[in-house]
Design a protein around this motif. Sequence first.
Motif, PDB file in Angstrom:
ATOM      1  N   LEU A 263       0.823  -1.211   0.000  1.00 54.72           N
ATOM      2  CA  LEU A 263       0.000   0.000   0.000  1.00 54.72           C
ATOM      3  C   LEU A 263       0.859   1.263   0.000  1.00 54.72           C
ATOM      4  O   LEU A 263       0.585   2.230  -0.720  1.00 54.72           O
ATOM      5  N   ILE A 264       1.916   1.261   0.820  1.00 55.49           N
ATOM      6  CA  ILE A 264       2.795   2.440   0.878  1.00 55.49           C
ATOM      7  C   ILE A 264       3.459   2.671  -0.464  1.00 55.49           C
ATOM      8  O   ILE A 264       3.584   3.808  -0.942  1.00 55.49           O
ATOM      9  N   LEU A 265       3.879   1.575  -1.116  1.00 54.75           N
ATOM     10  CA  LEU A 265       4.514   1.713  -2.430  1.00 54.75           C
ATOM     11  C   LEU A 265       3.540   2.291  -3.461  1.00 54.75           C
ATOM     12  O   LEU A 265       3.903   3.155  -4.265  1.00 54.75           O
ATOM     13  N   MET A 266       2.279   1.814  -3.421  1.00 54.76           N
ATOM     14  CA  MET A 266       1.277   2.342  -4.363  1.00 54.76           C
ATOM     15  C   MET A 266       1.043   3.836  -4.142  1.00 54.76           C
ATOM     16  O   MET A 266       0.980   4.631  -5.096  1.00 54.76           O
ATOM     17  N   LYS A 267       0.933   4.227  -2.840  1.00 56.09           N
ATOM     18  CA  LYS A 267       0.700   5.644  -2.539  1.00 56.09           C
ATOM     19  C   LYS A 267       1.866   6.506  -3.013  1.00 56.09           C
ATOM     20  O   LYS A 267       1.681   7.567  -3.611  1.00 56.09           O
ATOM     21  N   THR A 268       3.076   6.039  -2.746  1.00 55.41           N
ATOM     22  CA  THR A 268       4.248   6.813  -3.174  1.00 55.41           C
ATOM     23  C   THR A 268       4.331   6.932  -4.686  1.00 55.41           C
ATOM     24  O   THR A 268       4.682   7.982  -5.229  1.00 55.41           O
ATOM     25  N   GLN A 269       3.968   5.853  -5.395  1.00 61.40           N
ATOM     26  CA  GLN A 269       3.991   5.910  -6.857  1.00 61.40           C
ATOM     27  C   GLN A 269       2.977   6.914  -7.392  1.00 61.40           C
ATOM     28  O   GLN A 269       3.278   7.715  -8.290  1.00 61.40           O
ATOM     29  N   HIS A 270       1.735   6.878  -6.837  1.00 62.64           N
ATOM     30  CA  HIS A 270       0.721   7.858  -7.268  1.00 62.64           C
ATOM     31  C   HIS A 270       1.186   9.285  -6.976  1.00 62.64           C
ATOM     32  O   HIS A 270       0.997  10.200  -7.808  1.00 62.64           O
ATOM     33  N   HIS A 271       1.779   9.473  -5.787  1.00 57.67           N
ATOM     34  CA  HIS A 271       2.234  10.800  -5.419  1.00 57.67           C
ATOM     35  C   HIS A 271       3.337  11.281  -6.364  1.00 57.67           C
ATOM     36  O   HIS A 271       3.343  12.437  -6.807  1.00 57.67           O
ATOM     37  N   LEU A 272       4.242  10.377  -6.707  1.00 58.36           N
ATOM     38  CA  LEU A 272       5.318  10.741  -7.636  1.00 58.36           C
ATOM     39  C   LEU A 272       4.777  11.081  -9.009  1.00 58.36           C
ATOM     40  O   LEU A 272       5.233  12.024  -9.663  1.00 58.36           O
ATOM     41  N   GLU A 273       3.782  10.326  -9.483  1.00 61.37           N
ATOM     42  CA  GLU A 273       3.190  10.635 -10.787  1.00 61.37           C
ATOM     43  C   GLU A 273       2.521  12.005 -10.790  1.00 61.37           C
ATOM     44  O   GLU A 273       2.660  12.795 -11.742  1.00 61.37           O
ATOM     45  N   ALA A 274       1.803  12.326  -9.691  1.00 60.62           N
ATOM     46  CA  ALA A 274       1.141  13.631  -9.614  1.00 60.62           C
ATOM     47  C   ALA A 274       2.169  14.762  -9.612  1.00 60.62           C
ATOM     48  O   ALA A 274       2.012  15.788 -10.290  1.00 60.62           O
ATOM     49  N   THR A 275       3.255  14.565  -8.836  1.00 65.53           N
ATOM     50  CA  THR A 275       4.300  15.599  -8.813  1.00 65.53           C
ATOM     51  C   THR A 275       4.959  15.763 -10.176  1.00 65.53           C
ATOM     52  O   THR A 275       5.286  16.882 -10.601  1.00 65.53           O
ATOM     53  N   LYS A 276       5.135  14.657 -10.898  1.00 66.02           N
ATOM     54  CA  LYS A 276       5.718  14.752 -12.237  1.00 66.02           C
ATOM     55  C   LYS A 276       4.821  15.573 -13.170  1.00 66.02           C
ATOM     56  O   LYS A 276       5.284  16.410 -13.953  1.00 66.02           O
ATOM     57  N   VAL A 277       3.499  15.333 -13.090  1.00 64.98           N
ATOM     58  CA  VAL A 277       2.560  16.090 -13.940  1.00 64.98           C
ATOM     59  C   VAL A 277       2.624  17.577 -13.605  1.00 64.98           C
ATOM     60  O   VAL A 277       2.651  18.445 -14.501  1.00 64.98           O
ATOM     61  N   ASP A 278       2.673  17.908 -12.273  1.00 58.93           N
ATOM     62  CA  ASP A 278       2.744  19.313 -11.883  1.00 58.93           C
ATOM     63  C   ASP A 278       4.026  19.965 -12.386  1.00 58.93           C
ATOM     64  O   ASP A 278       4.030  21.115 -12.863  1.00 58.93           O
ATOM     65  N   VAL A 279       5.119  19.244 -12.282  1.00 57.98           N
ATOM     66  CA  VAL A 279       6.400  19.812 -12.733  1.00 57.98           C
ATOM     67  C   VAL A 279       6.384  20.055 -14.228  1.00 57.98           C
ATOM     68  O   VAL A 279       6.870  21.081 -14.723  1.00 57.98           O
ATOM     69  N   GLU A 280       5.794  19.129 -15.004  1.00 58.94           N
ATOM     70  CA  GLU A 280       5.715  19.325 -16.448  1.00 58.94           C
ATOM     71  C   GLU A 280       4.864  20.543 -16.799  1.00 58.94           C
ATOM     72  O   GLU A 280       5.214  21.340 -17.687  1.00 58.94           O
ATOM     73  N   ALA A 281       3.723  20.718 -16.081  1.00 60.81           N
ATOM     74  CA  ALA A 281       2.869  21.889 -16.341  1.00 60.81           C
ATOM     75  C   ALA A 281       3.616  23.180 -16.021  1.00 60.81           C
ATOM     76  O   ALA A 281       3.555  24.168 -16.773  1.00 60.81           O
ATOM     77  N   GLU A 282       4.346  23.197 -14.888  1.00 58.52           N
ATOM     78  CA  GLU A 282       5.103  24.388 -14.542  1.00 58.52           C
ATOM     79  C   GLU A 282       6.178  24.689 -15.571  1.00 58.52           C
ATOM     80  O   GLU A 282       6.458  25.842 -15.908  1.00 58.52           O
ATOM     81  N   LEU A 283       6.805  23.628 -16.092  1.00 61.10           N
ATOM     82  CA  LEU A 283       7.823  23.832 -17.130  1.00 61.10           C
ATOM     83  C   LEU A 283       7.213  24.442 -18.393  1.00 61.10           C
ATOM     84  O   LEU A 283       7.804  25.328 -19.037  1.00 61.10           O
ATOM     85  N   GLN A 284       6.031  23.979 -18.756  1.00 58.04           N
ATOM     86  CA  GLN A 284       5.371  24.543 -19.951  1.00 58.04           C
ATOM     87  C   GLN A 284       5.043  26.026 -19.750  1.00 58.04           C
ATOM     88  O   GLN A 284       5.275  26.871 -20.628  1.00 58.04           O
ATOM     89  N   THR A 285       4.506  26.355 -18.544  1.00 62.12           N
ATOM     90  CA  THR A 285       4.202  27.774 -18.274  1.00 62.12           C
ATOM     91  C   THR A 285       5.472  28.617 -18.280  1.00 62.12           C
ATOM     92  O   THR A 285       5.488  29.756 -18.767  1.00 62.12           O
TER      93      THR A 285
END
Length: 637
Positions: A263-285
């Motif tokens: 469960l902890i691994l799944m949560k960390t993976q989801h959290h990492l994916e969300a942070t990656k999406v945010d970083v990509e959006a910030e890079l585009q802006t």
Amino acid sequence: MAVKDPTAVERANLLNMAKLSIKGLIESALSFGRTLDSDYPPLQQFFVVMEHCLKHGLKVRKSFLSYNKTIWGPLELVEKLYPEAEEIAASVRDLPGLKTPLGRARAWLRLALMQKKMADYLRCLIIQRDLLSEFYEYHALMMEEEGAVIVGLLVGLNVIDANLCVKGEDLDSQVGVIDFSMYLKSDEDTGGKERNVQIAAILDQKNYVEELNRQLNTVSSLHARVDSLEKSNTKLIEELAIAKNNIIKLQEENHQLRSENTLILMKTQHHLEATKVDVEAELQTYKHSRQGLDEMYNEARRQLREESQLRQDMENELVVQVSMKHEIELAMKLLEKDIHEKQDTLIGLRQQLDEVKAINMEMYQKLQVSEDAMKEKNEIIGRLEDKTNQINAAMKQLEQRLQQAEKAQMEAEAEDEKLKQEYVNKSESLQNELSQKGKQLLQLETDLKIEKEWRQTLEDDLQKEKEAVSHLRIETQEIINLKKEFLRLQEKNKQLKRICQDQEAALQELASKLSESKLKIEDIKEANKALQGQVWLKDKEATHCKLCEKEFSLSKRKHHCRNCGEIFCNACSDNELPLPSSPKPVRVCDSCHAILIQRGKCQVWRGRDSAEGFPGQCSGISSVKTPAQDAFCRLLG
């Protein structure tokens, strides 16, 4: 005639006495046929002769109070050269009744004879002549060839069984005197052989009865041991059940930990994916904002080029005006007013430039503190600073030109009176041009305001990006903490697995020990049944062999089986096996031989046929043990 060396004569005499004592001891022990005890005269004389041999040539060792001359010193070295001698040396030191080194040496010789290793011990001692030289003179018997001969003769004593009670004897105060009378033979001794045979038979029966009593005592102790083993077996079974329950609980906890880890691994993976999406959006802006800044920079650069062209035109016109100021006076007064106004505006522009410089310095310091992700913005700010530097340089050039104009004004004041009338018309045109220049100055002020607002937006963007970077750092720290927690849980899981494996190995060892104890209990029960059924049959009660049923006669003699006690002929009892009651192979009948071979309790040993045998005795404190005795000792712990 050559005079012989007295030390050589002493060595020869001691060697002859050792030969006589060893030979007499072996012959008398074989004719006696039983285990020798401490009161046996030939054995006492043998120890006296060995004591004299070991004392020959012994050095006198000085101590604090007196001179010491004892054989315990060299004998004490044997335990360092021969590891098996440590046992008898330790037992000699632990005996409470011994107070002198000579008494310890006498006890050591008796224990070595009972172990049947006296020859081996002394051979190891003789080989190390460099160690013996500390205790013996160079002419001593132990340092010469006579010592090696005596050690070779001692090998024959291994056929003798001795049962010596060392604890009760007073070995410290014994006087070692050699009795030569026992080595002189007489004809009267041959008459009492028959009487000795009868006495020996009576003693054999007595010893057999004593051996049965000892065995019965051991059986009772074995019963108590069996009861204790059964109790310990039940306790071990209970402990095994408890251990199994603990293993089941640990396995359940292990499964729970594994599910939590997933469960902890799944949560960390989801959290990492969300942070990656945010970083990509910030890079585009960030890329979009960078494109807008580049466009603004290009526009500002184009405007600067236009302004520089206009300033070049103004310089040309000012040159024309300097030549015309000599002709007009009224126009120059108006120019003075305009110049004062321009100076005020220049002062304001200088203040604004100073503010821009301060803002640029603050921005430059903030951009140096920022991370590697802001390097591209730093380059943009550097370019803007270059732009401002270019503006400052242009303003400095304007100031220089104004100074030159002021100088020209002072020169033109003298000629203004002459040119007043000629250039009235030209002054109107100059006023129009000055109004145009004022408009251009207003436009420059608006451009500066736009540039300030643009810098303010850049600062806001930098602050937002710093906040995003700090948020990302916090999230990375949380991810690192989660990884550490995951590694800790993995280590705990490994430790639990190791504990489970250790407990399983312990359970396997307990199972093997239980099986061995059950086998030993069955062997003890069989031995008990066999002992309870033994009876020593008298010679008068048997007239026929029990197996072949042939009648005994002078040619067909009677022989006792040492296992069952029955009487057989030589053909039916021509077997020898080691028994628990005897340290060497004794005569057994064919039926007992077959039973013992099937049980696998001893090995077959066929030897020479002896005229008469006697049941063996267990050695009292002897440390020499048969394989069967070793098995009983291991069973009793």
